[in-house]
Design a protein around this motif. Structure first.
Motif, PDB file in Angstrom:
ATOM      1  N   ALA A  18      10.810 -42.173  57.008  1.00 56.77           N
ATOM      2  CA  ALA A  18      10.905 -42.771  55.672  1.00 56.77           C
ATOM      3  C   ALA A  18       9.735 -43.687  55.346  1.00 56.77           C
ATOM      4  CB  ALA A  18      12.214 -43.549  55.544  1.00 56.77           C
TER       5      ALA A  18
ATOM      6  N   ASP B 286      20.172 -53.334  53.184  1.00 59.54           N
ATOM      7  CA  ASP B 286      19.863 -52.543  51.997  1.00 59.54           C
ATOM      8  C   ASP B 286      19.824 -53.409  50.743  1.00 59.54           C
ATOM      9  OD1 ASP B 286      22.631 -52.896  52.291  1.00 59.54           O
ATOM     10  OD2 ASP B 286      23.129 -50.936  51.438  1.00 59.54           O
TER      11      ASP B 286
ATOM     12  N   LYS C  20      14.081 -41.968  62.158  1.00 59.67           N
ATOM     13  CA  LYS C  20      14.389 -41.984  60.718  1.00 59.67           C
ATOM     14  C   LYS C  20      13.534 -43.018  59.986  1.00 59.67           C
ATOM     15  CE  LYS C  20      19.051 -40.091  60.618  1.00 59.67           C
ATOM     16  NZ  LYS C  20      20.440 -40.297  60.177  1.00 59.67           N
TER      17      LYS C  20
ATOM     18  N   GLU D 120      16.137 -47.730  44.735  1.00 61.81           N
ATOM     19  CA  GLU D 120      17.159 -46.935  45.431  1.00 61.81           C
ATOM     20  C   GLU D 120      17.146 -47.349  46.905  1.00 61.81           C
ATOM     21  OE1 GLU D 120      19.312 -44.763  44.151  1.00 61.81           O
ATOM     22  OE2 GLU D 120      18.539 -44.991  42.114  1.00 61.81           O
TER      23      GLU D 120
ATOM     24  N   SER E 235      18.125 -47.925  50.894  1.00 59.76           N
ATOM     25  CA  SER E 235      18.674 -47.165  52.006  1.00 59.76           C
ATOM     26  C   SER E 235      18.895 -48.125  53.161  1.00 59.76           C
ATOM     27  CB  SER E 235      17.691 -46.079  52.460  1.00 59.76           C
ATOM     28  OG  SER E 235      17.480 -45.143  51.441  1.00 59.76           O
TER      29      SER E 235
ATOM     30  N   CYS F  54      13.655 -50.207  50.537  1.00 52.98           N
ATOM     31  CA  CYS F  54      13.822 -49.860  49.128  1.00 52.98           C
ATOM     32  C   CYS F  54      12.445 -49.810  48.476  1.00 52.98           C
ATOM     33  CB  CYS F  54      14.685 -50.917  48.442  1.00 52.98           C
ATOM     34  SG  CYS F  54      15.059 -50.544  46.713  1.00 52.98           S
TER      35      CYS F  54
END
Length: 184
Positions: A72, A145, A68, A23, A25, A18
């Protein structure tokens, strides 16, 4: 990050991150063949509510997860509340998949020196009340998360006065009861 346990041979089951935009993830990791149910500590399920079967059925392939995460987080220093274990589980992901990890970790205990130059003095003066508010509204749930969101709020509360004023003005609310992990 959530894992199969805190023991030799434990492995990652969920990664979360985050930013200061708050936000969060998360991604569930399908266990690799060598990450067996016998290495899944039943106490881990009690902590985070993610079973071996849920990770195996709903998780993404570990190699996909590694890519991934790199996409990110590449080039960043992710704040963690346990650099040793999070680093170990991330290394286990890299070793199992052959995908090098392209980000690092910064222990949350080092954050004072990392962000010292951008802390807001108004926020610093109220940090005790701000920590209490974060604990009330962003509890430590042992979900990757949600815990990443908590870590981000603990940073933002010291650098963003407007957000901190909003946080302190929020009316108290009852904590939400945790439910078993389900695909969202």
């Amino acid at each position: 990050m959530e894992a199969s346990g805190i023991h030799e041979g434990s492995y990652p089951v969920q990664f979360g991150w985050c930013g200061l935009d708050l936000e969060p993830s998360a991604i569930l990791v399908k266990p690799e063949p060598e990450w067996t149910p016998s290495l899944f500590d039943p106490n881990a399920y009690e902590m985070h509510g993610i079973s071996y079967d849920a990770a195996h059925t709903l998780g993404e392939d570990a190699e996909v997860v590694a890519h991934k995460l790199n996409a990110a987080l590449r080039g960043t220093a992710v704040v963690t509340d346990n650099q040793y274990w999070d680093g170990l589980w991330t290394a286990r992901l890299a070793d199992s998949t052959g995908v090098p990890i392209l980000f690092g970790y910064n222990d949350s205990t080092n954050m004072a020196s990392t962000f010292r130059d951008i802390y807001d003095p108004w926020c610093l003066d109220r940090r005790g009340s701000l920590f209490e508010a974060v604990d009330r509204f962003y509890p430590h749930t042992h979900r990757a998360d949600e815990d990443a969101l908590r870590m981000a709020t603990r940073t933002r509360m010291l650098i963003d006065r407007d957000w901190s004023e909003w946080l302190l003005a929020r009316p108290a609310q009852q904590p939400v009861a945790r439910r078993p992990f389900r695909l969202r």
